[in-house]
Motif scaffolding. Structure first.
Motif, mmCIF file in Angstrom:
data_model
loop_
_atom_site.group_PDB
_atom_site.id
_atom_site.type_symbol
_atom_site.label_atom_id
_atom_site.label_comp_id
_atom_site.label_asym_id
_atom_site.label_seq_id
_atom_site.Cartn_x
_atom_site.Cartn_y
_atom_site.Cartn_z
ATOM 1 N N LEU A 163 35.091 34.966 50.339
ATOM 2 C CA LEU A 163 35.876 33.809 49.898
ATOM 3 C C LEU A 163 36.997 34.221 48.954
ATOM 4 O O LEU A 163 38.104 33.677 49.013
ATOM 5 N N PHE A 164 36.722 35.187 48.076
ATOM 6 C CA PHE A 164 37.794 35.702 47.213
ATOM 7 C C PHE A 164 38.915 36.290 48.077
ATOM 8 O O PHE A 164 40.101 36.118 47.780
ATOM 9 N N ALA A 165 38.532 37.001 49.144
ATOM 10 C CA ALA A 165 39.532 37.600 50.033
ATOM 11 C C ALA A 165 40.362 36.518 50.712
ATOM 12 O O ALA A 165 41.593 36.642 50.843
ATOM 13 N N THR A 166 39.707 35.434 51.146
ATOM 14 C CA THR A 166 40.430 34.326 51.776
ATOM 15 C C THR A 166 41.429 33.712 50.803
ATOM 16 O O THR A 166 42.591 33.455 51.150
ATOM 17 N N ALA A 167 40.985 33.488 49.569
ATOM 18 C CA ALA A 167 41.870 32.896 48.560
ATOM 19 C C ALA A 167 43.005 33.847 48.201
ATOM 20 O O ALA A 167 44.153 33.433 48.036
ATOM 21 N N CYS A 168 42.693 35.123 48.082
ATOM 22 C CA CYS A 168 43.712 36.127 47.761
ATOM 23 C C CYS A 168 44.764 36.183 48.870
ATOM 24 O O CYS A 168 45.972 36.157 48.601
ATOM 25 N N ASP A 169 44.301 36.227 50.124
ATOM 26 C CA ASP A 169 45.227 36.258 51.257
ATOM 27 C C ASP A 169 46.061 34.983 51.326
ATOM 28 O O ASP A 169 47.175 34.985 51.859
ATOM 29 N N GLY A 170 45.518 33.902 50.763
ATOM 30 C CA GLY A 170 46.241 32.640 50.742
ATOM 31 C C GLY A 170 47.225 32.523 49.598
ATOM 32 O O GLY A 170 47.876 31.493 49.440
ATOM 33 N N GLY A 171 47.315 33.564 48.772
ATOM 34 C CA GLY A 171 48.307 33.573 47.709
ATOM 35 C C GLY A 171 47.793 33.228 46.329
ATOM 36 O O GLY A 171 48.572 33.150 45.384
ATOM 37 N N PHE A 172 46.467 33.042 46.174
ATOM 38 C CA PHE A 172 45.911 32.726 44.857
ATOM 39 C C PHE A 172 45.534 34.043 44.188
ATOM 40 O O PHE A 172 44.468 34.607 44.411
ATOM 41 N N VAL A 173 46.428 34.558 43.350
ATOM 42 C CA VAL A 173 46.312 35.934 42.886
ATOM 43 C C VAL A 173 45.124 36.152 41.953
ATOM 44 O O VAL A 173 44.641 37.282 41.829
ATOM 45 N N THR A 174 44.635 35.112 41.292
ATOM 46 C CA THR A 174 43.442 35.277 40.455
ATOM 47 C C THR A 174 42.271 35.766 41.294
ATOM 48 O O THR A 174 41.453 36.564 40.839
ATOM 49 N N SER A 175 42.203 35.300 42.541
ATOM 50 C CA SER A 175 41.144 35.759 43.437
ATOM 51 C C SER A 175 41.333 37.219 43.820
ATOM 52 O O SER A 175 40.352 37.930 44.060
ATOM 53 N N CYS A 176 42.578 37.678 43.893
ATOM 54 C CA CYS A 176 42.824 39.102 44.151
ATOM 55 C C CYS A 176 42.209 39.936 43.029
ATOM 56 O O CYS A 176 41.621 41.002 43.267
ATOM 57 N N THR A 177 42.352 39.449 41.789
ATOM 58 C CA THR A 177 41.771 40.142 40.641
ATOM 59 C C THR A 177 40.250 40.177 40.728
ATOM 60 O O THR A 177 39.614 41.206 40.486
ATOM 61 N N SER A 178 39.641 39.040 41.105
ATOM 62 C CA SER A 178 38.184 38.979 41.223
ATOM 63 C C SER A 178 37.688 39.892 42.337
ATOM 64 O O SER A 178 36.680 40.585 42.190
ATOM 65 N N LEU A 179 38.403 39.890 43.450
ATOM 66 C CA LEU A 179 38.017 40.754 44.571
ATOM 67 C C LEU A 179 38.154 42.216 44.177
ATOM 68 O O LEU A 179 37.306 43.051 44.525
ATOM 69 N N ALA A 180 39.220 42.539 43.446
ATOM 70 C CA ALA A 180 39.402 43.911 42.973
ATOM 71 C C ALA A 180 38.231 44.344 42.100
ATOM 72 O O ALA A 180 37.720 45.469 42.227
ATOM 73 N N ALA A 181 37.788 43.454 41.213
ATOM 74 C CA ALA A 181 36.654 43.775 40.343
ATOM 75 C C ALA A 181 35.397 44.022 41.170
ATOM 76 O O ALA A 181 34.587 44.897 40.843
ATOM 77 N N ASN A 182 35.215 43.261 42.244
ATOM 78 C CA ASN A 182 34.065 43.480 43.119
ATOM 79 C C ASN A 182 34.145 44.838 43.803
ATOM 80 O O ASN A 182 33.140 45.542 43.929
ATOM 81 N N PHE A 183 35.340 45.228 44.271
ATOM 82 C CA PHE A 183 35.485 46.550 44.884
ATOM 83 C C PHE A 183 35.255 47.653 43.851
ATOM 84 O O PHE A 183 34.664 48.697 44.155
ATOM 85 N N ALA A 184 35.718 47.428 42.625
ATOM 86 C CA ALA A 184 35.523 48.430 41.570
ATOM 87 C C ALA A 184 34.047 48.593 41.223
ATOM 88 O O ALA A 184 33.596 49.697 40.905
ATOM 89 N N GLY A 185 33.296 47.498 41.285
ATOM 90 C CA GLY A 185 31.882 47.553 40.930
ATOM 91 C C GLY A 185 30.942 47.641 42.110
ATOM 92 O O GLY A 185 29.722 47.723 41.932
ATOM 93 N N GLY A 186 31.489 47.613 43.334
ATOM 94 C CA GLY A 186 30.622 47.630 44.522
ATOM 95 C C GLY A 186 29.758 46.389 44.599
ATOM 96 O O GLY A 186 28.596 46.448 44.989
ATOM 97 N N VAL A 187 30.333 45.243 44.241
ATOM 98 C CA VAL A 187 29.586 43.979 44.224
ATOM 99 C C VAL A 187 29.927 43.181 45.482
ATOM 100 O O VAL A 187 31.029 42.660 45.625
#
Length: 571
Positions: free
Chosen positions: A279-303
């Motif tokens: 869902l973060f990826a969907t929001a990020c791809d839709g232009g909601f950059v806060t979700s890009c940050t959350s998704l990045a944190a998940n990739f950084a933590g393997g979450v």
């Protein structure tokens, strides 16, 4: 390290924003920064989402431009959209604004609104850009009183005009009464926030409900957020999820982000990090950059996704380019430590500086730590002290802890244990785990305050509860010594285990001794040796990196390893 917006704020005719207090901006060509920049970005935050819906190519753009040059306002508007979104041509907000202004001059109100949005969307936003936006929004309002929501929000923020929330409400209510759903949504935000006007959550719910019923995705999303929090309505997580799902399915990225947060936290649904990441990826791809940050944190933590630091860095970069300050801060950390990107002290400094100057106190603190340590070739202790002071005064608890450490050690300033203790207390009271631990150390050692092991134990406990490994280790040591607490080897060993699991190698070494002696744990030389191997691996890395103390400590560990091995039963 992530922050996620849950309540959408005002996006006049075109989006949503975060809750911020905004200072006035007046004319001129000064660069807009800090809270005024946050306000401008909140007003334009839906542009990315809208761009995902713009279709066309170079051929359609050429036709729209031809229509515009022939006097057709609709052609000007369509050409402006394509150019603003980089569809069929390179993204060019200056040209997009020029074309939209042509459409505006020919009587098309939506083009006036868009011209203002494009002006506020510029990188390196200046007060001159803000002034043009004010003019564009005022033009729309003068022509059509029901379409004053963009101008109203400028008054609500005090952006480019004197702040006047009462006038903003008057304009928004009038627009809502004339069927403008964006105005209904935005006046709901004003009544929810109560910034400059008496908050009225009941009226906010009413306006959000009216907007949602008229298919306002923002209105439905904010109404869902109220049901999620139980603010102004009865708590109903199922209803919140249904509203988020409805608006996410309709393509509104903030709703996808909010639903992601439900899954990330297990709130009203089973905790599902993988679903949250999707869902973060969907929001990020839709232009909601806060979700890009959350998704990045998940990739950084393997979450919820495989750990991928390069992917995390790419997402942080994308969000930072859209002035998502926490993303700039996190990307700087990756450059500082060379994770997912080549190490670069210069790049880390520039990114921390960008976020700090825009008002993120955490970035000021991190920049101070970088400059104070000299990591990455950057060293400026005087500036580090200034940054820690600025961060502490600005409410960042970690900055107070770092400033306390400066005064506690007398590095670059006269040593002042009492001032250090005062700063640690300020940090601890604000919830900083290291601040509590450092204050506990001050009491344990009697530095600037009377020695008090009971107080030290209480403070180490606070630090440990906030996941500060050193706090757990120190508290474990007090339990072993019976200072400030009743002696309890078992509890002490458990605390050392927690600290060791969090990466504190000294705690691992202490726990190894406990297994050697059978204190608080069963006597187990094999387990003791395993723990020392873990300590050794970390010290080898630190010694190779040039830390002299680590080399000396590694020598001691080697002796203990050899001693343990020589005394273990032969197979």
């Amino acid at each position: 390290m992530r922050t996620v917006v849950v309540i959408a704020l005002t996006l006049l005719g075109c989006g949503s924003s975060t809750h911020v207090a905004v200072a006035p901006v007046r004319g001129g060509t000064e660069v807009v920064a800090g809270e005024p920049l946050v306000a401008a970005r909140s007003i334009t935050s839906k542009l990315g989402y809208m761009c995902h819906q713009v279709k066309g190519d170079a051929e359609t753009l050429q036709l729209f431009e031809k229509g515009c040059s022939g006097g057709d306002a609709a052609g000007c508007q369509s050409a402006a959209w394509q150019i603003a979104c980089g569809v069929g041509a390179s993204l060019d907000l200056t040209e997009a604004e020029r074309l939209a202004q042509q459409g505006c001059n020919r009587g098309r109100n939506e083009s006036c609104m868009n011209a203002g949005i494009y002006a506020l969307s510029r990188t390196g936003l200046t007060t001159a850009d803000v002034s043009r936006a004010v003019t564009a929004f005022q033009t729309v309002c003068d022509r059509s009183p029901e379409d004053c929501e963009n101008l109203a929000l400028l008054y609500a923020y005090g952006l480019g005009v004197p702040k006047n929330v009462e006038k903003a409400v008057e304009l928004l209510v009038k627009g809502c009464d004339h069927g403008n759903v964006n105005a209904c949504y935005n006046v709901g935000v004003v009544f929810e926030r109560g910034d400059g006007i008496k908050a009225d959550i009941t009226r906010a719910v009413g306006f959000y409900t009216k907007a949602c019923a008229a298919h306002s995705l923002e209105g439905c999303t904010n109404l869902g957020a109220l049901y999620e929090s139980g603010h102004g309505v009865e708590l109903d997580l199922a209803k919140a999820q249904a509203l988020y799902q409805q608006t996410c399915d309709a393509g509104f990225p903030m709703a996808c982000n909010n639903m992601a947060m439900l899954y990330a936290n297990g709130k009203g649904v089973a905790k599902d990090p993988a679903r949250a990441s999707t869902l973060f990826a969907t929001a990020c791809d839709g232009g909601f950059v806060t979700s890009c940050t959350s998704l990045a944190a998940n990739f950084a933590g393997g979450v919820g996704v495989p750990r991928d630091m390069a992917r995390a860095a790419s997402l942080y970069k994308r969000a930072c380019e859209h002035d998502e300050l926490i993303a700039c801060n996190n990307l700087a950390l990756l450059y500082e430590h060379g994770e997912g990107v080549p190490p670069s002290g210069d790049r880390a400094t520039a990114l921390f500086d960008k976020a700090c100057n825009a008002g993120l106190m955490l970035a000021c603190t991190n920049l101070g730590a970088l400059l104070g340590s000299g990591r990455g070739g950057q060293h400026d202790f005087a500036r580090a002290l200034t940054l820690f002071t600025r961060g502490c005064d600005g409410g960042d608890a970690l900055a107070c802890t770092n400033l306390g450490a400066v005064y506690g050690t007398g590095q670059g300033v006269p040593k002042d244990p009492l001032r250090a203790a005062t700063l640690y207390k300020k940090a601890c009271d604000a919830g900083d785990g290291p601040g509590c631990t450092n204050l506990g150390t001050v009491y344990g050692n009697g530095q600037g305050v009377p020695q008090d092991f009971t107080a030290a134990a209480t403070l180490f406990q606070k630090g440990c509860e906030k996941d500060n490994a050193l706090g757990c280790r120190n508290l474990g040591s007090l339990f072993f010594m019976g200072k400030g607490v009743a002696q309890d080897f078992t509890h002490g060993a458990a605390l050392w285990q927690k600290s060791c699991d969090a990466g504190d190698v000294v705690a691992c070494a202490n726990l190894s001794d406990a297994y050697v002696n059978g204190q608080g744990v069963p006597k187990d030389p094999s387990r003791a040796l395993t723990l020392l191997d873990r300590v050794s691996a970390q010290l080898e890395s630190d010694c190779a990196a040039g830390t002299a103390e680590a080399c000396s400590a590694l020598g001691d560990v080697r002796l203990r390893q050899k001693d343990l091995k020589s005394n273990m039963p032969k197979k």
